[in-house]
Scaffold this motif. Structure first.
Motif, mmCIF file in Angstrom:
data_model
loop_
_atom_site.group_PDB
_atom_site.id
_atom_site.type_symbol
_atom_site.label_atom_id
_atom_site.label_comp_id
_atom_site.label_asym_id
_atom_site.label_seq_id
_atom_site.Cartn_x
_atom_site.Cartn_y
_atom_site.Cartn_z
ATOM 1 N N LEU A 437 0.845 -1.182 0.000
ATOM 2 C CA LEU A 437 0.000 0.000 0.000
ATOM 3 C C LEU A 437 0.878 1.229 0.000
ATOM 4 O O LEU A 437 1.956 1.252 0.620
ATOM 5 N N TYR A 438 0.395 2.258 -0.685
ATOM 6 C CA TYR A 438 1.139 3.515 -0.759
ATOM 7 C C TYR A 438 0.230 4.629 -0.272
ATOM 8 O O TYR A 438 -0.990 4.451 -0.115
ATOM 9 N N ALA A 439 0.834 5.792 -0.024
ATOM 10 C CA ALA A 439 0.052 6.905 0.505
ATOM 11 C C ALA A 439 0.598 8.203 -0.048
ATOM 12 O O ALA A 439 1.757 8.303 -0.477
ATOM 13 N N THR A 440 -0.282 9.201 -0.057
ATOM 14 C CA THR A 440 0.116 10.575 -0.365
ATOM 15 C C THR A 440 -0.293 11.424 0.827
ATOM 16 O O THR A 440 -1.237 11.098 1.556
ATOM 17 N N ALA A 441 0.419 12.537 1.024
ATOM 18 C CA ALA A 441 0.101 13.392 2.166
ATOM 19 C C ALA A 441 0.679 14.782 1.914
ATOM 20 O O ALA A 441 1.636 14.959 1.143
ATOM 21 N N VAL A 442 0.059 15.764 2.541
ATOM 22 C CA VAL A 442 0.565 17.135 2.563
ATOM 23 C C VAL A 442 0.478 17.616 4.013
ATOM 24 O O VAL A 442 -0.535 17.397 4.689
ATOM 25 N N ILE A 443 1.560 18.217 4.492
ATOM 26 C CA ILE A 443 1.637 18.699 5.873
ATOM 27 C C ILE A 443 1.949 20.186 5.823
ATOM 28 O O ILE A 443 2.856 20.623 5.095
ATOM 29 N N HIS A 460 0.985 14.301 -3.396
ATOM 30 C CA HIS A 460 -0.354 14.761 -3.049
ATOM 31 C C HIS A 460 -0.713 15.982 -3.881
ATOM 32 O O HIS A 460 0.168 16.735 -4.305
ATOM 33 N N PRO A 461 -2.018 16.221 -4.145
ATOM 34 C CA PRO A 461 -2.413 17.460 -4.819
ATOM 35 C C PRO A 461 -1.922 18.682 -4.038
ATOM 36 O O PRO A 461 -1.939 18.687 -2.810
ATOM 37 N N LEU A 506 -6.324 22.429 2.244
ATOM 38 C CA LEU A 506 -5.703 21.122 2.026
ATOM 39 C C LEU A 506 -6.828 20.129 1.686
ATOM 40 O O LEU A 506 -7.895 20.143 2.307
ATOM 41 N N TYR A 507 -6.612 19.198 0.754
ATOM 42 C CA TYR A 507 -7.681 18.353 0.250
ATOM 43 C C TYR A 507 -7.087 17.064 -0.337
ATOM 44 O O TYR A 507 -5.873 16.962 -0.548
ATOM 45 N N THR A 508 -7.941 16.116 -0.609
ATOM 46 C CA THR A 508 -7.518 14.883 -1.287
ATOM 47 C C THR A 508 -8.030 14.897 -2.739
ATOM 48 O O THR A 508 -8.851 15.739 -3.127
ATOM 49 N N ASP A 509 -7.517 13.965 -3.511
ATOM 50 C CA ASP A 509 -7.846 13.976 -4.946
ATOM 51 C C ASP A 509 -9.316 13.675 -5.222
ATOM 52 O O ASP A 509 -9.829 13.957 -6.309
ATOM 53 N N GLY A 510 -10.030 13.081 -4.251
ATOM 54 C CA GLY A 510 -11.448 12.813 -4.474
ATOM 55 C C GLY A 510 -12.262 14.075 -4.675
ATOM 56 O O GLY A 510 -13.359 14.030 -5.254
ATOM 57 N N LEU A 511 -11.727 15.248 -4.206
ATOM 58 C CA LEU A 511 -12.449 16.500 -4.363
ATOM 59 C C LEU A 511 -12.303 17.075 -5.764
ATOM 60 O O LEU A 511 -13.227 17.715 -6.274
#
Length: 577
Positions: A437-443, A460-461, A506-511
């Motif tokens: 599994l992989y992940a994206t993130a923005v902090i 991440h976007p 800040l948001y995820t790609d689903g938006l």
């Protein structure tokens, strides 16, 4: 040539008759014609003798084209013109060129008379023989005609039988065609209705759909009685149910309630319902693996149900029950998953000079649990860490991984690491787990008493920053790669000024991501939507602003991916909001 005789007495008449017969034979007149001639001549002579007087008999044989003509005439002698009757005359065909002058055709001796008499008898015998032949021929033709009539009658009977058989076959074919059309209609209806029922995982929608499918074709009214009492298609939820429905639930067999037997296969007959005695009812239990979960009660349409309708309705009820059971199980699991998901999302902290608003919308397809998350917490130096992340995939496995990353991030942030350092350590942590599994993130880190924002992103976007003057910027400085990929990387930090009145999204790609469109058009729509807000709207109602921001971006209610949004608005004062 002409021969004549004078007739006054019977003897003279007989001699004239014999002479005429012999002359006719001499002239070649056929036996039948000669007999007909002599018979007619005799009858006329008898009339002449009755009248009395002298009569002249004359015989003439003259040639005509193609043969000769034999003429016999009788006329009176010595009478006045007033009382004198006309001559009697009879002509028949004979041989050509006959000489009547030779021979004594009227001899008076007894031998000649006897011979003439026997000759007449021979002619009569020959005529009778011919008559017998003709009668036999007539009898033969009569029998033949009778046989023909019998054959015609038999043929007519066969044709009538064939016509009736053909009519029966035609009627049977039409009946079979109608039955086939009706069967095809039922199968088509069953397939379409099954597809519509199984397409939904909302049991309330299934309950509403059943009456729409069955009325008015197969029912005048539909009542769905679920034993937990949650739904009923009738307006009055507390309405009584017919006794046949109770019996159907207890015996787990369909019941036909009417004042006459229904004769439906697999359906028990029951007395008419007291609630509606004038209308037959068909009560079918909604079966499950253990016990029925309810009863479907149908009020008979005007034309009633036949055996094939009953079989189809029982099968449709079975499929509807499976769809209801699956929908309820899914809703139960979804509620558990959503409760778990909500438990994993923390409550946003109160921070002086900063307002936070978060929105999480699970995917509308499948279980409402996934790998998107947001978080916000303070570091030991007083700065505030905000994070939005997304684990690849969907479901319980992704949610577990998200929970581990969230816990690891909070642990790594205790020593005051920067956003880039935190993402680098998360990348190493996820890489060591090797969970495919992989992940994206923005902090993003907000510093106390400082108008500078430090942020870092990994696959991440990019964050979107709205400045106090309404300009919207996309913070798309070079991000790191996805977390957990088999690659050694060190993710860099980036800074951006955030004076009072600034808002960070800040948001995820689903938006922002849609199929066949990519992610860039969605980011453009997000920046355009954020630019439409006034500064006082964001200051006074950030929660409402978050809802209004989501509405144009999620104009459709169906989305395949989780949606996560975190708005961070910087105030001019340091009082917590």
């Amino acid at each position: 040539m002409i021969r004549t005789w004078s007739v006054r007495t019977v003897t003279q008449a007989a001699r004239a008759r014999i002479a005429a017969a012999r002359l006719a034979a001499t002239c070649g007149v056929s036996t039948v014609e000669r007999t007909r001639l002599v018979t007619a001549f005799t009858a006329h002579l008898r009339q002449c003798l009755t009248k009395g007087g002298t009569w002249r008999v004359g015989v003439t044989a003259t040639p005509i084209p193609g043969g000769g003509e034999f003429v016999l005439e009788v006329e009176p002698v010595g009478r006045g013109s007033q009382d004198r009757p006309g001559p009697w005359r009879m002509a028949i065909s004979c041989a050509e060129d006959v000489d009547l002058s030779d021979g004594d055709h009227g001899a008076d001796d007894p031998a000649s008379l006897a011979e003439a008499l026997f000759g007449a008898d021979e002619d009569a015998a020959l005529l009778l023989e011919r008559l017998d032949e003709q009668e036999a021929l007539v009898a033969f033709h009569r029998e033949e005609l009778h046989q023909t009539n019998q054959g015609v009658l038999a043929l007519h009977a066969e044709l009538d039988a064939a016509n009736q058989a053909q009519r029966r076959l035609f009627d049977a074919e039409q009946k079979a065609r109608r039955e086939a059309e009706a069967a095809r209609g039922r199968l088509t209806f069953l397939a379409d209705a099954s597809a519509a029922l199984t397409a939904s995982l909302n049991h309330e929608a299934i309950v509403r759909l059943l009456p729409a499918l069955l009325v008015p074709r197969y029912a005048r009214a539909v009542d769905i009685w679920l034993f937990d009492g949650t739904e009923s298609s009738s307006p009055d939820r507390g309405a009584s149910h017919p006794a046949a429905a109770v019996v159907a639930a207890r015996r787990e067999r369909p019941q036909y309630a009417a004042d006459h037997p229904g004769g439906l296969p697999g359906v028990d007959d029951h007395p008419p319902s007291a609630l509606d005695p004038g209308r037959p009812l068909l009560c079918i239990p909604l079966p499950t693996r253990r016990t029925p979960q309810g009863v479907l009660t149908l009020t008979s349409p005007d034309e009633g149900w036949d055996a094939d309708d009953a079989v189809m309705l029982v099968e449709l009820t079975r499929r509807a029950s499976i769809a209801l059971e699956n929908a309820r199980r899914f809703e139960h699991n979804r509620d558990i998953a959503e409760t778990l998901q909500r438990a994993l999302l923390t409550e946003l902290p109160r921070t002086p000079g900063l307002t936070l608003a978060a929105r999480y919308l699970p995917a509308t397809r499948g279980l409402n649990i996934g790998g998107d998350w947001y978080d916000a917490f303070r570091q030991p130096d007083g700065s505030l860490i905000t994070v939005v992340g997304d684990v690849t995939g969907h479901g319980l496995h992704a949610a577990v991984m998200m929970s581990q990353l969230r816990t690891a991030l909070r642990a790594y942030a205790v020593d005051g690491s920067s956003p880039g350092q935190l993402l680098t350590r998360l990348h190493e942590f996820l890489h060591r787990l090797r969970m495919d599994l992989y992940a994206t993130a923005v902090i993003a880190r907000f510093h106390p008493h400082d108008d500078t924002l430090t942020w870092a992103a990994a696959g991440h976007p990019p964050p979107v920053l709205r400045t106090p003057d309404g300009e919207v910027l996309t913070l798309d400085a070079k991000p790191g790669a996805m977390l957990g990929i088999p690659l050694q990387q060190r993710i860099a930090d980036h800074t951006a000024p955030v004076p009072p009145g600034s808002t960070l999204a800040l948001y995820t790609d689903g938006l922002v991501e849609r199929r066949a469109q990519g992610i860039d058009p969605g980011i453009g729509r997000l920046t355009d939507a954020l630019a439409t807000f006034r500064a006082d709207e964001l200051d006074q109602d950030l929660e409402g602003s978050a809802d209004r921001l989501l509405h144009p971006l999620l104009h459709d209610s169906e989305h395949d991916d989780d949606v996560c949004l975190l708005l961070c608005h910087v105030h001019g004062d340091e009082q917590p909001v």
